[in-house]
Design an enzyme around this catalytic site. Structure first.
Site, mmCIF file in Angstrom:
data_model
loop_
_atom_site.group_PDB
_atom_site.id
_atom_site.type_symbol
_atom_site.label_atom_id
_atom_site.label_comp_id
_atom_site.label_asym_id
_atom_site.label_seq_id
_atom_site.Cartn_x
_atom_site.Cartn_y
_atom_site.Cartn_z
ATOM 1 N N ARG B 21 0.822 -1.210 0.000
ATOM 2 C CA ARG B 21 0.000 0.000 0.000
ATOM 3 C C ARG B 21 0.855 1.259 0.000
ATOM 4 O O ARG B 21 0.444 2.306 -0.515
ATOM 5 C CB ARG B 21 -0.936 0.024 1.218
ATOM 6 C CG ARG B 21 -2.073 -0.978 1.131
ATOM 7 C CD ARG B 21 -2.940 -0.923 2.373
ATOM 8 N NE ARG B 21 -2.160 -1.212 3.587
ATOM 9 C CZ ARG B 21 -2.628 -1.092 4.823
ATOM 10 N NH1 ARG B 21 -3.859 -0.667 5.033
ATOM 11 N NH2 ARG B 21 -1.879 -1.399 5.858
ATOM 12 N N GLU B 69 -20.790 0.857 -2.205
ATOM 13 C CA GLU B 69 -19.886 0.368 -3.249
ATOM 14 C C GLU B 69 -20.501 0.424 -4.647
ATOM 15 O O GLU B 69 -19.798 0.685 -5.627
ATOM 16 C CB GLU B 69 -19.428 -1.060 -2.936
ATOM 17 C CG GLU B 69 -18.491 -1.161 -1.736
ATOM 18 C CD GLU B 69 -19.198 -0.974 -0.406
ATOM 19 O OE1 GLU B 69 -20.413 -1.282 -0.325
ATOM 20 O OE2 GLU B 69 -18.570 -0.518 0.565
#
Lengths: 325, 323
Positions: B21, B69
């Protein structure tokens, strides 16, 4: 819920040119004139008359389209055509010449199953050749039962599964805001489609981001595939729900071109707020035996019904609506 | 072939480990600085995607739609329709599961230029369990046309894949793991979509892997080498489109193929390799992955449990090499 294209009814009435069949042996049925746009100096009365005639021509062509294809969603097509004709005929800042201009207004058809109405409208205003409409639903045609933006100029998103157009429209309105652009975003959703939760997710986001360049138009015909919305999953009070989600709400007669023109050209009504236009419509409008009749969700008119419907549309004053839901 | 791993350290297992990340956020910020069209789209996932610094640098360009989402992916498609390049950044389990139809219709079928970044994929959420595991994402997305699927194995590949995605028009799905992994690619590594990289040559058996499991495959090859078994290790960052030639060559030139990935055994990299060899060059294939809803455990524990410790991968390879 997905609106499936299919001629489950009246299939015995199909002409020879049905889906997967031989080419139509009947007369050429793509006869609609290309109407285009009036000059920017046209008066309101001229615009309304232009849109009214466009809507009438689009209905005539769409009826023939569905009859010859042997499939389609004529009920939903006819409830949406006046909105489509008003948008493309007098509101949207997009023409065949500017169809790829990044600064064009965007129209997203969320109720993708009325693709026939969209194709016919796009042809009426010159986005695709009228003759191409004859390929509607034919093998390998670019005119699928649900629209594909990669094949059809003027189509902005590949819709079909319900509840997708409004989030996409919100995303586009956000892009316009980021660009500090004046381009506007319109999306037409079916009322039954509002049962999909994704719409309400998107409405919250539109409100949060103060997307006042966004206009949601609800085709409020109160009928879904098999029943009334009230019997199924009632949406009322829809106006209050939309207002509670942060929208400026306007109600119009979705078959009155003057009302539609006035409202759709005047948005936004409240700075910082997206607009929610509840367009009261009838499925199958204005055909006497189709209007507000749930059976005509995707029923295909046979030859007699086609003749009857075309006769009604040829009258200067279409018949008044029968019942009011 | 790029520099071999043996030149870098005695064992891949002893190298420092990185959270991919970090490479993701650094690269995304660089890309966003260079190209104003790039925006982030998140579902309340600013922290879990480590995007706080991005938000600070580009406050208008990190769009948080909230915990929604379907809307997130639809909004990304709309942003792309307006000329933006959205990088959707959300936990892979929710991004791909909750918004699968939006990925299919709004992104892939519509051919909108959306980059879907599945954060903490596979079993990265460990003890949080199968609701939060994203072992199905590869199989789900492999079934969808027009979407490139990338599973980077280290920070170098994560950054390289992101740069490629930014400069390429079209739908992309990239997995970005939070599991600490050693660098396995060369510093000058350049990601080429659909191209495998043979990290270690060998002619007894082939191990094809990607993502967080790849370094384990390399350690397995080291162990096999010590006992005289020559294992080829193929890095397959692009699951779709698959590098068919490299797979066929492995099937032809070695005695069998082991696939190893942090994903379901049905329809993932293993499935893609099996579909390929059965049609082009039949050979024995052993598919390592996650065959069930995993019990409670850390990601590392679970990978070991499903035969993807270096020893486990070595054992699977040994059986094919010595048969």
């Amino acid at each position: 819920m997905t609106a499936l294209t299919g001629a489950t009814s009246a299939s015995e009435d199909r002409p020879a040119g049905g889906v997967g069949g031989r080419p139509p042996t009947s007369i050429q049925h793509t006869t609609m004139p290309v109407l285009g746009r009036l000059s920017p100096y046209a008066t309101r009365d001229e615009l309304v008359a232009h849109v009214a005639e466009a809507a009438r021509q689009i209905r005539i062509q769409d009826l023939k389209l569905v009859h010859h294809a042997g499939a389609g969603h004529i009920g939903g097509d006819f409830s949406a055509i006046d909105v489509l004709a008003t948008l493309y005929g007098a509101v949207l800042n997009v023409t065949p010449e500017t169809v790829d201009d990044p600064e064009r207004d965007r129209f997203f058809l969320s109720k993708g199953h009325v693709a026939g109405a969209l194709y016919t409208t796009l042809a009426a205003f010159g986005f695709l050749p009228v003759e191409q409409l004859a390929t509607f639903l034919k093998p390998l045609s670019k005119l699928n039962g649900h629209p594909n933006r990669n094949y059809v100029p003027g189509v902005e998103a590949n819709t079909g599964p319900l509840g997708h157009g409004l989030p996409i429209a919100v995303g586009h309105a956000l892009s316009a805001k980021l660009d500090v652009s004046r381009r506007r975003t319109y999306v037409l959703v079916g009322d039954g489609e509002l049962q999909e939760g994704s719409n309400w997710e998107a409405m919250m986001a539109a409100s949060q981001h103060e997307l006042d360049s966004l206009t949601v138009i609800v085709d409020r015909n109160r009928l879904q595939q098999g029943a009334t919305t009230r019997e199924t999953n009632d949406l009322d009070p829809l106006d209050q729900k939309a207002a509670a989600f942060g929208f400026a709400v306007v109600e119009v007669n979705g078959h009155d071109h003057g009302e539609l023109l006035d409202v759709l050209s005047a948005v936004p009504f409240r700075p910082g707020k997206p607009t929610f236009v509840i367009a009261h419509t009838h499925k199958g409008h204005p055909i006497s035996f189709m209007s507000n009749n749930v059976a005509w969700h995707h029923k295909v008119p046979n030859a007699d019904q086609l003749t009857l419907a075309l006769e009604e549309l040829s009258l200067d004053q279409p018949q008044e609506e029968g019942s009011d839901a | 072939m790029p520099d071999t791993l043996a030149e870098r350290a005695s064992s891949v297992a002893d190298r420092p480990r990185f959270d991919c990340r970090d490479a993701y956020v650094t690269t995304l910020a660089e890309l966003a600085k260079a190209d104003h069209r790039i925006v982030g789209v998140v579902n309340d996932s600013v922290g879990s995607s480590k995007l706080d610094a991005f938000k600070k640098a580009f406050p208008d360009r990190l769009i948080n739609v909230g915990i929604a989402e379907q809307d997130m992916v639809g909004v990304a498609a709309g942003l792309a329709a307006g000329g933006r390049i959205p990088f959707v950044s959300a936990a892979s389990c929710f991004l791909t599961g909750r918004a699968l139809e939006q990925i299919k219709a709004d992104v892939a079928y519509s051919n909108h230029n959306v980059k879907l970044c599945g954060m903490s994929p596979g079993m990265a959420y460990g003890e949080l369990g199968p609701t939060h595991h994203s072992i199905e994402d590869i199989a789900w997305l492999r079934a969808i046309d027009k979407i490139t699927i990338v599973v980077p194995a280290d920070p170098i590949e994560t950054a390289a894949a992101l740069r490629w995605a930014a400069e390429t028009t079209g739908p992309v799905f990239i997995r970005v793991s939070r599991m600490a992994v050693p660098a396995v690619n060369a510093d000058d590594y350049r990601f080429v979509p659909g191209r495998a990289v043979t990290l270690r040559d060998g002619d007894d058996v082939t191990i094809i892997s990607n993502g967080t499991v790849l370094w384990r495959a390399l350690v397995a090859a080291e162990q096999l080498a010590a006992e005289g078994i020559s294992a080829r290790v193929v890095s397959m960052p692009t699951v779709k489109p698959l590098d068919v030639d490299t797979v066929v060559a492995a099937a032809r030139e070695t005695r069998g193929i082991v696939t190893a990935e942090e994903a379901t055994t049905a329809g993932g990299l293993g499935g893609a390799v099996a579909e390929t060899v059965v049609q082009h060059q039949p050979t024995r294939v052993r598919i390592l992955g996650v065959p069930e809803f995993a019990p409670t455990g850390s990601a590392g524990f679970l990978l070991d449990r499903y035969g993807m410790s270096p020893e486990g991968i070595a054992e699977s390879a040994r059986r094919l090499a010595l048969r």
